[in-house]
Design a protein around this motif. Structure first.
Motif, PDB file in Angstrom:
ATOM      1  N   LYS A  19     -12.111  59.810  37.683  1.00 30.07           N
ATOM      2  CA  LYS A  19     -12.018  58.859  38.778  1.00 30.07           C
ATOM      3  C   LYS A  19     -13.394  58.631  39.419  1.00 30.07           C
ATOM      4  O   LYS A  19     -13.769  57.489  39.695  1.00 30.07           O
ATOM      5  N   LEU A  20     -14.148  59.698  39.639  1.00 37.38           N
ATOM      6  CA  LEU A  20     -15.495  59.568  40.187  1.00 37.38           C
ATOM      7  C   LEU A  20     -16.397  58.761  39.261  1.00 37.38           C
ATOM      8  O   LEU A  20     -17.180  57.924  39.706  1.00 37.38           O
ATOM      9  N   HIS A  21     -16.264  59.003  37.972  1.00 40.12           N
ATOM     10  CA  HIS A  21     -17.074  58.275  36.990  1.00 40.12           C
ATOM     11  C   HIS A  21     -16.761  56.781  37.017  1.00 40.12           C
ATOM     12  O   HIS A  21     -17.671  55.943  37.048  1.00 40.12           O
ATOM     13  N   LEU A  22     -15.483  56.438  37.025  1.00 34.08           N
ATOM     14  CA  LEU A  22     -15.090  55.025  37.034  1.00 34.08           C
ATOM     15  C   LEU A  22     -15.499  54.346  38.334  1.00 34.08           C
ATOM     16  O   LEU A  22     -15.937  53.192  38.329  1.00 34.08           O
ATOM     17  N   ILE A  26     -18.076  50.966  38.916  1.00 39.47           N
ATOM     18  CA  ILE A  26     -17.825  49.799  39.771  1.00 39.47           C
ATOM     19  C   ILE A  26     -18.943  49.636  40.800  1.00 39.47           C
ATOM     20  O   ILE A  26     -19.427  48.530  41.029  1.00 39.47           O
ATOM     21  N   VAL A  27     -19.368  50.743  41.405  1.00 41.46           N
ATOM     22  CA  VAL A  27     -20.463  50.685  42.386  1.00 41.46           C
ATOM     23  C   VAL A  27     -21.749  50.202  41.702  1.00 41.46           C
ATOM     24  O   VAL A  27     -22.487  49.389  42.257  1.00 41.46           O
ATOM     25  N   GLY A  28     -22.003  50.680  40.496  1.00 40.85           N
ATOM     26  CA  GLY A  28     -23.183  50.249  39.761  1.00 40.85           C
ATOM     27  C   GLY A  28     -23.157  48.765  39.450  1.00 40.85           C
ATOM     28  O   GLY A  28     -24.176  48.075  39.551  1.00 40.85           O
ATOM     29  N   MET A  29     -21.991  48.262  39.088  1.00 44.42           N
ATOM     30  CA  MET A  29     -21.859  46.832  38.805  1.00 44.42           C
ATOM     31  C   MET A  29     -22.101  46.019  40.076  1.00 44.42           C
ATOM     32  O   MET A  29     -22.736  44.963  40.033  1.00 44.42           O
ATOM     33  N   VAL A  45     -16.019  38.306  31.526  1.00 41.27           N
ATOM     34  CA  VAL A  45     -16.068  39.662  30.980  1.00 41.27           C
ATOM     35  C   VAL A  45     -16.191  40.682  32.108  1.00 41.27           C
ATOM     36  O   VAL A  45     -15.517  41.719  32.093  1.00 41.27           O
ATOM     37  N   GLU A  46     -17.020  40.401  33.099  1.00 43.24           N
ATOM     38  CA  GLU A  46     -17.146  41.311  34.238  1.00 43.24           C
ATOM     39  C   GLU A  46     -15.831  41.441  34.983  1.00 43.24           C
ATOM     40  O   GLU A  46     -15.419  42.530  35.367  1.00 43.24           O
ATOM     41  N   ARG A  47     -15.153  40.332  35.191  1.00 40.16           N
ATOM     42  CA  ARG A  47     -13.874  40.357  35.905  1.00 40.16           C
ATOM     43  C   ARG A  47     -12.842  41.164  35.121  1.00 40.16           C
ATOM     44  O   ARG A  47     -12.098  41.980  35.695  1.00 40.16           O
ATOM     45  N   LEU A  48     -12.788  40.975  33.799  1.00 42.95           N
ATOM     46  CA  LEU A  48     -11.848  41.735  32.975  1.00 42.95           C
ATOM     47  C   LEU A  48     -12.185  43.223  32.996  1.00 42.95           C
ATOM     48  O   LEU A  48     -11.290  44.078  33.052  1.00 42.95           O
ATOM     49  N   THR A  49     -13.473  43.545  32.979  1.00 45.75           N
ATOM     50  CA  THR A  49     -13.900  44.942  33.020  1.00 45.75           C
ATOM     51  C   THR A  49     -13.508  45.588  34.338  1.00 45.75           C
ATOM     52  O   THR A  49     -12.956  46.693  34.361  1.00 45.75           O
ATOM     53  N   ILE A  50     -13.769  44.897  35.426  1.00 42.95           N
ATOM     54  CA  ILE A  50     -13.416  45.430  36.746  1.00 42.95           C
ATOM     55  C   ILE A  50     -11.906  45.604  36.864  1.00 42.95           C
ATOM     56  O   ILE A  50     -11.425  46.626  37.359  1.00 42.95           O
ATOM     57  N   ALA A  52      -9.785  46.118  34.439  1.00 43.69           N
ATOM     58  CA  ALA A  52      -9.373  47.227  33.575  1.00 43.69           C
ATOM     59  C   ALA A  52      -9.697  48.567  34.225  1.00 43.69           C
ATOM     60  O   ALA A  52      -8.884  49.504  34.184  1.00 43.69           O
ATOM     61  N   ILE A  53     -10.873  48.667  34.843  1.00 41.72           N
ATOM     62  CA  ILE A  53     -11.256  49.907  35.517  1.00 41.72           C
ATOM     63  C   ILE A  53     -10.323  50.175  36.693  1.00 41.72           C
ATOM     64  O   ILE A  53      -9.874  51.312  36.897  1.00 41.72           O
ATOM     65  N   GLN A  54      -9.996  49.149  37.463  1.00 48.43           N
ATOM     66  CA  GLN A  54      -9.093  49.329  38.594  1.00 48.43           C
ATOM     67  C   GLN A  54      -7.698  49.732  38.127  1.00 48.43           C
ATOM     68  O   GLN A  54      -7.041  50.554  38.776  1.00 48.43           O
TER      69      GLN A  54
END
Length: 69
Positions: A19-22, A26-29, A45-50, A52-54
């Motif tokens: 969870k900390l890694h993910l 997001i903070v890095g993005m 692609v950024e929106r899909l990545t965010i 997916a991470i969420q």
């Protein structure tokens, strides 16, 4: 990648670390967006990545609640 057994005692620690890694991703993005102020809109692609991470973060929260109670 080997998955830990379901009854592993360190599973909550693994989930917390993931969870900390993910969250860090997001903070890095978000930090990269601030540096690149001219391109302030998300690409698909950024929106899909965010998204997916969420979703993964939500699943981790669900697993942690299940292990606690």
């Amino acid at each position: 990648m080997n998955k830990p057994p379901q009854n592993s005692a360190n599973m909550p620690d693994d989930l917390k670390a993931r969870k900390l890694h993910l969250n860090g991703i997001i903070v890095g993005m978000a930090g990269m967006k601030k540096l690149n102020a001219r391109e302030n809109k998300d690409t698909k692609v950024e929106r899909l990545t965010i998204d997916a991470i969420q979703a993964e973060l939500g699943f981790i929260d669900h697993q942690m609640k299940r292990k606690e109670g």
